[in-house]
Design a protein around this motif. Sequence first.
Motif, mmCIF file in Angstrom:
data_model
loop_
_atom_site.group_PDB
_atom_site.id
_atom_site.type_symbol
_atom_site.label_atom_id
_atom_site.label_comp_id
_atom_site.label_asym_id
_atom_site.label_seq_id
_atom_site.Cartn_x
_atom_site.Cartn_y
_atom_site.Cartn_z
ATOM 1 N N LYS A 77 41.217 -40.202 -29.115
ATOM 2 C CA LYS A 77 40.217 -39.107 -28.784
ATOM 3 C C LYS A 77 40.624 -38.149 -27.562
ATOM 4 N N TYR A 78 41.085 -38.906 -26.670
ATOM 5 C CA TYR A 78 41.678 -37.973 -25.577
ATOM 6 C C TYR A 78 42.819 -37.329 -25.889
ATOM 7 N N ALA A 79 43.741 -37.704 -26.700
ATOM 8 C CA ALA A 79 45.022 -36.885 -27.041
ATOM 9 C C ALA A 79 44.496 -35.994 -27.943
ATOM 10 N N GLU A 134 56.642 -33.609 -33.577
ATOM 11 C CA GLU A 134 57.284 -33.896 -34.626
ATOM 12 C C GLU A 134 57.006 -33.733 -35.865
ATOM 13 N N LYS A 135 55.889 -34.154 -36.230
ATOM 14 C CA LYS A 135 55.346 -34.267 -37.448
ATOM 15 C C LYS A 135 54.266 -33.198 -37.936
ATOM 16 N N GLY A 136 54.317 -31.928 -37.226
ATOM 17 C CA GLY A 136 53.749 -30.826 -37.632
ATOM 18 C C GLY A 136 52.165 -30.582 -37.435
ATOM 19 N N LEU A 137 51.674 -31.866 -37.025
ATOM 20 C CA LEU A 137 50.070 -31.794 -36.599
ATOM 21 C C LEU A 137 49.885 -30.541 -35.523
ATOM 22 N N LYS A 138 48.836 -29.900 -35.447
ATOM 23 C CA LYS A 138 48.413 -28.654 -34.890
ATOM 24 C C LYS A 138 47.061 -28.553 -34.507
ATOM 25 N N LYS A 139 46.838 -27.598 -33.636
ATOM 26 C CA LYS A 139 45.358 -27.435 -33.192
ATOM 27 C C LYS A 139 44.581 -27.064 -34.401
ATOM 28 N N GLY A 140 43.433 -27.724 -34.267
ATOM 29 C CA GLY A 140 42.421 -27.259 -35.683
ATOM 30 C C GLY A 140 42.662 -28.297 -36.710
ATOM 31 N N ASP A 141 43.567 -29.207 -36.668
ATOM 32 C CA ASP A 141 43.755 -30.078 -37.996
ATOM 33 C C ASP A 141 43.160 -31.603 -37.432
ATOM 34 N N LYS A 142 42.677 -32.269 -38.447
ATOM 35 C CA LYS A 142 41.988 -33.494 -38.344
ATOM 36 C C LYS A 142 42.984 -34.730 -38.291
ATOM 37 N N VAL A 143 42.740 -35.506 -37.620
ATOM 38 C CA VAL A 143 43.763 -37.040 -37.714
ATOM 39 C C VAL A 143 42.645 -38.287 -37.937
ATOM 40 N N GLY A 144 43.167 -39.023 -39.031
ATOM 41 C CA GLY A 144 42.293 -40.191 -39.151
ATOM 42 C C GLY A 144 42.888 -41.267 -38.408
ATOM 43 N N HIS A 145 41.839 -42.099 -37.907
ATOM 44 C CA HIS A 145 41.936 -43.200 -37.210
ATOM 45 C C HIS A 145 41.396 -44.352 -37.530
ATOM 46 N N VAL A 146 42.135 -45.371 -38.418
ATOM 47 C CA VAL A 146 41.643 -46.561 -38.641
ATOM 48 C C VAL A 146 41.910 -47.592 -37.883
ATOM 49 N N TYR A 147 40.644 -48.448 -37.354
ATOM 50 C CA TYR A 147 40.941 -49.285 -36.069
ATOM 51 C C TYR A 147 40.016 -50.486 -36.487
ATOM 52 N N PHE A 148 40.713 -51.642 -35.758
ATOM 53 C CA PHE A 148 39.819 -52.942 -35.686
ATOM 54 C C PHE A 148 38.654 -52.675 -34.841
ATOM 55 N N GLU A 149 37.450 -53.348 -35.124
ATOM 56 C CA GLU A 149 36.459 -53.435 -34.127
ATOM 57 C C GLU A 149 36.890 -54.427 -33.030
ATOM 58 N N GLY A 150 36.506 -54.165 -31.880
ATOM 59 C CA GLY A 150 36.768 -54.900 -30.591
ATOM 60 C C GLY A 150 37.660 -54.517 -29.875
ATOM 61 N N ASP A 151 38.138 -55.010 -28.775
ATOM 62 C CA ASP A 151 39.029 -54.399 -27.661
ATOM 63 C C ASP A 151 39.935 -53.541 -28.145
ATOM 64 N N VAL A 193 39.160 -36.152 -34.680
ATOM 65 C CA VAL A 193 39.400 -37.556 -34.811
ATOM 66 C C VAL A 193 38.167 -38.024 -36.184
ATOM 67 N N VAL A 194 38.668 -38.388 -37.122
ATOM 68 C CA VAL A 194 38.001 -38.939 -38.144
ATOM 69 C C VAL A 194 38.171 -40.540 -38.102
ATOM 70 N N GLU A 195 37.170 -41.044 -37.891
ATOM 71 C CA GLU A 195 37.069 -42.617 -37.443
ATOM 72 C C GLU A 195 36.861 -43.285 -38.795
ATOM 73 N N GLN A 196 37.617 -44.563 -38.875
ATOM 74 C CA GLN A 196 37.226 -45.567 -40.006
ATOM 75 C C GLN A 196 37.481 -46.757 -39.311
ATOM 76 N N LYS A 197 36.517 -47.440 -38.887
ATOM 77 C CA LYS A 197 36.441 -48.883 -38.180
ATOM 78 C C LYS A 197 36.434 -49.794 -39.221
ATOM 79 N N ILE A 198 37.157 -51.063 -38.996
ATOM 80 C CA ILE A 198 37.380 -52.073 -40.056
ATOM 81 C C ILE A 198 37.393 -53.604 -39.303
ATOM 82 N N LYS A 199 37.205 -54.501 -40.109
ATOM 83 C CA LYS A 199 37.350 -55.776 -39.390
ATOM 84 C C LYS A 199 38.645 -56.349 -39.618
#
Length: 424
Positions: free
Chosen positions: A210-212, A183-200, A220-226
Amino acid sequence: MNHRRPAVRGLAAALAALVALTAAGCSSKAKTEGSDAAGKGGVKAGEGVTDSTISIGALTDMTGVYATLGKSITQAQQLYVKQANAAGGICGRKLELTVRDHGYDPQKALAAYTELEPKVVGYAQFIGSPFVAAAKQRIDAQDKVLVLPQAWSASLLGSPYIRVLGSTYDVETINAVDFLVAEKGLKKGDKVGHVYFEGDYGENALTGSKYAAGKAGLTVVEQKIKPTDSDMSAQVAALKQAGVKAVVISAGPKQAASLVGVAAATGLKVPVIGNNSAFSPQLLGTPAGPALEQMYWVASPSLPIGADTPVAKKLVADYQAAYPKDSLDNGIVAGWTAVTVFGEALKKACEAKDLTREGVDKALLSLTAHDAGFGMKHDFADPKAPSSKESAILQPDKSLPGGMRTVREPFVSEAAKGFTPKAG
């Protein structure tokens, strides 16, 4: 695949050591006080249950990262207890909800768990995936106490006593990425950012993204934060430079507001979607409010508090009557769902004349189609699986009760159907 970093493993080790210390300090006397003998009504009882009361624990966060949600979750559960007692209680006994605020601090969380454990039949609330995971071994091997956490990490699956209510973060994130593609136009070949807490929490959500991404041909472009990080300017700059077309955030409400606000201000106007604990309606009154309404969505294990269902409407009316000065949010739904599930397990256990911890846990296994009134049915028969794989997609809207509207009804993406969460 294990995505944990050395620092995260170090945190887990520290928490595990703390659990060992607190376990060593437990009183053996507490274990002998529950006789398991038949009491009132011929019902067997153990820890937390007398002929007149049933004590339930709540380990919450009212002063830390999830303070707003923790308050709503707790007040919803206190409301349930008040209403249940007004109707005569459960099994001829009054319910007692004993609350401890850990402020999202690991030492306080595990100390509070240890303090309450001998006194309660189980926990209808335990906020913080890392803290629940750290206590898991003790819960399974020693205490054998039912825990319904407000945490959705797959690491909690597989326990006979810790039961995840709704989809785990990995499944929820798979559904979230599906929404971005469909529904938001993301398509094959695109990059998606992921900002996430460290931990479980964050690591499990990253497994899902990453699976999706693999299924959809994304990177996936990762950005880990506290959890203590509040300014997302550096993360937004990195994602903008990487050329992402959408962003997933697996963090707290403050981090989500900062991310969306900074992204809008700096020209990174891409869709952002968060996990269920990454929003609170109070954010709509901040400078980030307009951007949140335009650019932000949330994947949720239930319909919002403002849903058009009989249960939702009654809960809104009752909650506003009980707490007229407090706003509505989806923490109310999470708290209500967990405590009603716990209540149903107690009722089933009463019917079987066994209110011991073992009896309550066995009763929960018999709940295979529990409807809390918010659009999803929960199946607790398999401890290795979340109670549901469905997610609803919500969007901030300050004109509605609870500040959220449903833009996609509960669904399970094709990718999520083929995914099996890895139990801890």
